[in-house]
Motif scaffolding. Structure first.
Motif, mmCIF file in Angstrom:
data_model
loop_
_atom_site.group_PDB
_atom_site.id
_atom_site.type_symbol
_atom_site.label_atom_id
_atom_site.label_comp_id
_atom_site.label_asym_id
_atom_site.label_seq_id
_atom_site.Cartn_x
_atom_site.Cartn_y
_atom_site.Cartn_z
ATOM 1 N N PRO A 33 -22.207 -28.896 25.316
ATOM 2 C CA PRO A 33 -21.760 -27.712 26.058
ATOM 3 C C PRO A 33 -22.909 -27.253 26.957
ATOM 4 N N CYS A 34 -22.577 -26.656 28.046
ATOM 5 C CA CYS A 34 -23.643 -26.167 28.918
ATOM 6 C C CYS A 34 -23.517 -24.661 29.057
ATOM 7 N N CYS A 35 -24.505 -24.117 29.671
ATOM 8 C CA CYS A 35 -24.456 -22.719 30.105
ATOM 9 C C CYS A 35 -24.367 -21.714 28.972
ATOM 10 N N LYS A 84 -14.190 -30.496 28.996
ATOM 11 C CA LYS A 84 -15.519 -31.012 29.309
ATOM 12 C C LYS A 84 -15.751 -32.368 28.639
ATOM 13 N N LEU A 85 -15.310 -32.512 27.403
ATOM 14 C CA LEU A 85 -15.421 -33.812 26.736
ATOM 15 C C LEU A 85 -14.610 -34.863 27.500
ATOM 16 N N GLU A 142 -10.321 -25.022 24.525
ATOM 17 C CA GLU A 142 -9.695 -25.677 25.684
ATOM 18 C C GLU A 142 -10.761 -26.219 26.647
ATOM 19 N N VAL A 143 -11.768 -25.418 26.933
ATOM 20 C CA VAL A 143 -12.847 -25.839 27.829
ATOM 21 C C VAL A 143 -13.638 -26.993 27.200
ATOM 22 N N GLU A 151 -7.087 -29.529 17.993
ATOM 23 C CA GLU A 151 -7.124 -29.876 19.417
ATOM 24 C C GLU A 151 -7.831 -31.211 19.651
ATOM 25 N N LEU A 152 -8.877 -31.480 18.883
ATOM 26 C CA LEU A 152 -9.533 -32.793 18.990
ATOM 27 C C LEU A 152 -8.569 -33.906 18.609
ATOM 28 N N ASN A 153 -7.809 -33.704 17.546
ATOM 29 C CA ASN A 153 -6.851 -34.724 17.097
ATOM 30 C C ASN A 153 -5.737 -34.946 18.119
#
Length: 184
Positions: free
Chosen positions: A161-163, A153-154, A148-149, A107-109
């Motif tokens: 990451p938060c929370c 967020k990125l 996915e989140v 997913e990053l790629n």
């Protein structure tokens, strides 16, 4: 020791390795964890049974720390379950690159260049936190949603990451209710 070691002195202690499932782990004594700079993950350098050790210390969900002892280290350092070992550690700012899980890397790629650039520019410690959050579940659907989140967020510029509780034990094979199992 690395020149990037934090301004905390080396801590020497004894600990006894034990097994949880297929893993051999060492839990740091409470007094040692209290001396570390964070209740979350801490990078440490030092020795175990006289052998070099460079290890990310994981939080146990009870304000302490632990780490997995790889089969290779068990062999080279002669580490046996139930037999006390001498450990010396110094916290370090020198974080290694984390292993990026294949599904997250895919997913990053595929992400926009803005996401890839931010991923490259955040610290290795921040990358460890993203991966830790993604890996904190064994539920396939939840994991996919976290990836996915993370990308979303990125994309919006979030560097971490938060929370989620950074002091929680997030290894789904070794934790229950965000706490290291087998610890009272």
């Amino acid at each position: 020791m690395s020149s990037n070691s934090l301004k905390i002195s080396t801590v020497r202690f004894q600990a006894t390795p034990y097994a949880i499932g297929k893993w051999v782990i060492i839990r740091l004594p409470e007094k040692v964890s209290e001396q570390l700079p964070s209740r979350g993950q801490v990078m440490a350098e030092g020795t175990i049974s006289g052998r070099d050790l460079k290890q990310v210390l994981e939080p146990d969900g009870r304000w302490g720390h632990w780490f997995k002892v790889s089969p290779a280290l068990q062999k080279t350092a002669g580490i046996k379950i139930g037999a006390s070992v001498v450990i010396e550690i110094t916290p370090s700012k020198d974080w290694p690159e984390p292993n990026i899980p294949k599904d997250f890397l895919r997913e990053l790629n595929a992400a926009p260049s803005k996401v890839k650039e931010l991923w490259t520019n955040i610290t290795p410690m921040a990358r460890w936190e993203w991966i830790r959050w993604v890996n904190a579940t064994s539920v396939t659907e939840t994991r996919a949603r976290r990836i996915e989140v993370s990308i979303s967020k990125l994309r919006s510029g979030k560097r971490r990451p938060c929370c989620f509780n950074l002091a929680a034990c997030t290894d789904p094979d070794l934790a229950k209710n965000s706490r290291l199992i087998g610890v009272v």
